[in-house]
Write a protein that holds these residues in place. Structure first.
Motif, short mmCIF file in Angstrom:
data_model
loop_
_atom_site.label_atom_id
_atom_site.label_comp_id
_atom_site.label_asym_id
_atom_site.label_seq_id
_atom_site.Cartn_x
_atom_site.Cartn_y
_atom_site.Cartn_z
N ALA A 366 33.79 -78.96 -36.83
CA ALA A 366 34.28 -77.72 -36.24
C ALA A 366 35.52 -77.97 -35.39
CB ALA A 366 33.18 -77.08 -35.41
N GLU A 371 37.52 -74.73 -35.08
CA GLU A 371 36.44 -73.80 -34.73
C GLU A 371 35.83 -74.25 -33.40
OE1 GLU A 371 33.72 -73.17 -37.99
OE2 GLU A 371 35.31 -73.52 -39.46
N THR A 372 36.54 -73.99 -32.33
CA THR A 372 36.19 -74.56 -31.03
C THR A 372 34.84 -74.09 -30.51
OG1 THR A 372 38.54 -74.69 -30.50
CG2 THR A 372 37.00 -74.92 -28.67
N ASP A 373 34.51 -72.82 -30.71
CA ASP A 373 33.25 -72.31 -30.20
C ASP A 373 32.07 -73.03 -30.85
OD1 ASP A 373 34.56 -70.56 -28.55
OD2 ASP A 373 34.32 -68.81 -29.85
N THR A 374 32.16 -73.24 -32.16
CA THR A 374 31.10 -73.97 -32.87
C THR A 374 31.01 -75.40 -32.37
OG1 THR A 374 31.36 -72.59 -34.83
CG2 THR A 374 30.27 -74.70 -35.14
N ARG A 376 31.78 -76.51 -29.39
CA ARG A 376 31.17 -76.54 -28.06
C ARG A 376 29.65 -76.32 -28.16
NH1 ARG A 376 34.97 -76.96 -24.29
NH2 ARG A 376 37.08 -76.18 -24.72
N LEU A 377 29.23 -75.48 -29.09
CA LEU A 377 27.80 -75.29 -29.30
C LEU A 377 27.14 -76.61 -29.72
CD1 LEU A 377 25.22 -73.58 -29.73
CD2 LEU A 377 26.05 -73.09 -32.04
N GLU A 409 34.15 -83.94 -27.98
CA GLU A 409 34.95 -83.40 -26.88
C GLU A 409 36.41 -83.84 -26.99
OE1 GLU A 409 31.67 -82.84 -23.31
OE2 GLU A 409 32.79 -84.73 -23.44
N ILE A 412 38.05 -81.53 -29.40
CA ILE A 412 38.20 -80.21 -28.78
C ILE A 412 39.43 -80.22 -27.87
CG2 ILE A 412 37.19 -78.60 -27.12
CD1 ILE A 412 34.42 -79.38 -28.22
#
Length: 488
Positions: A366, A371-374, A376-377, A409, A412
């Motif tokens: 991700a 797909e940053t939100d995925t 972080r999840l 991380e 990200i």
């Protein structure tokens, strides 16, 4: 995906393979006992299987010995030993531990037999002693008692080989590990000179030399183990530990193919975890050879089986192999789209250290797909799993997960434009992973952190630093395809 059972898969995989290639008469051991002849023969069979780490079959053989001679304490020793699994990740189940404790108690109550038999019994009993806190403490107690048995019976090859195994099983991680393994290897080399066909000596030597700095010493053992135990799935697989260290993918694939077929042929109600373990090594080898279609076929066949043995080895393979296909081929979108649902045969809450690979792959994919939100999840899930492993005392796997978290991380941060922080995180992940090394359960990390550092540096136009990272990856994992391609 529709799932099926063992018979369908056996028919597909084993068609035309009535006999395993290279089959020769297997070597056995000869442990002197005071039990009756029928029990004595069954004990030799069980101990041979124990040395080959075919623990289910070993326990069955020792149970036959107990039936043949109900007063045979050594048969009960064997049952108790078949539960311990000294080098395997994970711990015995509650049911296994109860069987082992019952056998250990029965062994104490029976006539002691010879001094040799009594020493072996006392070693196994030490593992099950009350008041010990956790599996590592039990393993240490067994190791101390097994090494005490060695002092009194240094002329018995099985006692000395089991003492060598105990030293491998209790060696600390870190710089001292290779030194201890080398010393154990010296002992096993000397035993091998005396008895070149002993399965335990050969097997434990491969484990001793399953280390980047010692791999060359393991090659002679890797070349012969399949001849000594041609029908034992684990024995057929074990040489691949050395061939993975040397990057000889063709030999690794060939031996693991034989191992997987043997495991399927010998499975009944459940598919032995030896099968999934061999498949993971074979998938890794095929991917290094650029044979992605063969790797995908193997994963599909493995996932279609619905009655895998519940064990950490099987859980690891079922988690690792599918994500290897995606990560090794840079399919970041595919990794990001991984379903949270994993194979239904495994109670995944028991194996957080295997589940981490699934979320690492999803998070990394991700992050690299934007797909940053995925991503972080996935990091949040990895942190939950990290806490679970810490609570269970699974320190090695918890530290590896720290590296996985840092890697996700890092990517990200790179996506957010925080270049320096991204490189700092990925470098820290690589340093941590390199310091920990790989577990024998895996042919390699699903994507090495040092190789990911090379990817990151290359994306930033820092070609020389990237090349250094790829070369460092190859020093740990020779002939890795992604690093080799990056250096062309």
């Amino acid at each position: 995906m529709e799932r099926t059972g063992i018979r369908t898969i056996c028919a597909a995989v084993l068609s035309g393979a009535a006999m395993l290639p290279g089959t020769v008469a297997a070597q056995s051991v000869d442990l002197p006992t005071t039990c009756n002849p029928a029990a004595d023969a069954a004990i030799d069979d069980g101990l041979t299987r124990l040395h080959n780490m075919m623990y289910i079959q070993a326990e069955e053989a020792f149970n036959r010995a107990a039936v043949a001679d109900p007063n045979c304490a050594t048969a009960q020793w064997g049952i108790a030993m078949s539960i311990i699994h000294p080098l395997w990740p994970g711990t015995p189940s509650e049911a296994e531990t109860a069987r082992g404790q019952a056998a250990a108690q029965r062994a104490i109550e029976l006539p002691a037999g010879s001094d040799l038999e009594q020493a072996l019994v006392q070693a196994a009993v030490a593992f099950y002693a009350p008041g010990l806190d956790g599996y590592r403490a039990r393993l240490s107690a067994w190791a101390d008692a097994q090494q005490a048995a060695e002092k009194g019976h240094a002329g018995n090859i099985d006692v000395v080989a089991l003492a060598a195994l105990s030293r491998l099983a209790t060696a600390p991680r870190g710089p001292a590990r290779a030194e201890i393994f080398a010393a154990v290897g010296d002992t096993l080399d000397a035993l091998h000179q005396k008895e070149p066909d002993h399965p335990g000596v050969i097997h434990y030597a491969i484990h001793a030399y399953d280390n980047p700095s010692l791999k060359a010493r393991g090659v002679p053992y890797a070349e012969i183990y399949d001849k000594i135990a041609p029908d034992a799935p684990h024995a057929l697989h074990m040489p691949a530990h050395i061939f993975t260290r040397t990057g000889n993918w063709e030999k690794s694939v060939h031996l693991n193919d034989r191992s997987a077929k043997a495991a399927l042929a010998q499975s009944t109600d459940i598919v032995q975890s030896h099968y999934a373990h061999a498949i993971d090594y074979m998938v890794y080898g095929h991917l290094q050879l650029g044979a992605a279609q063969q790797a995908e076929r193997l994963v599909t066949e493995m996932l279609a089986i619905d009655n895998h043995q519940v064990s950490f080895g099987g859980a690891y393979a079922l988690a690792a192999s599918p994500v290897r296909l995606l990560l090794e081929q840079d399919d970041w979108s595919g990794a990001a789209g991984l379903s949270p649902k994993m194979h239904s045969a495994i109670p995944w809450e028991k194996f957080p250290q295997a589940v981490t690979m699934h979320w690492f792959a999803k998070g990394l994919g991700a992050a690299r797909a934007g797909e940053t939100d995925t991503a972080r999840l996935a990091v949040a899930k990895l942190k939950e799993l990290h806490t679970a492993m810490q609570d269970r005392g699974q320190d090695y796997w918890a530290r590896l997960t720290e590296g996985q978290i840092l890697s996700v991380e890092a990517w990200i941060e790179l996506d957010a434009g925080n270049t320096d922080l991204a490189v700092t995180h990925q470098t820290a992940a690589a340093d941590l992973e390199d310091s920990l090394g790989k577990s024998p359960v895996t042919p390699g990390h699903v994507l090495p952190a040092r190789e990911l550092l090379g990817d990151m540096l290359a994306s930033l136009g820092r070609a020389e630093e990237a090349a250094d990272a790829y070369r460092a990856t190859l020093a740990h994992s020779p002939n890795r395809a992604r690093s080799l391609r990056a250096l062309k």
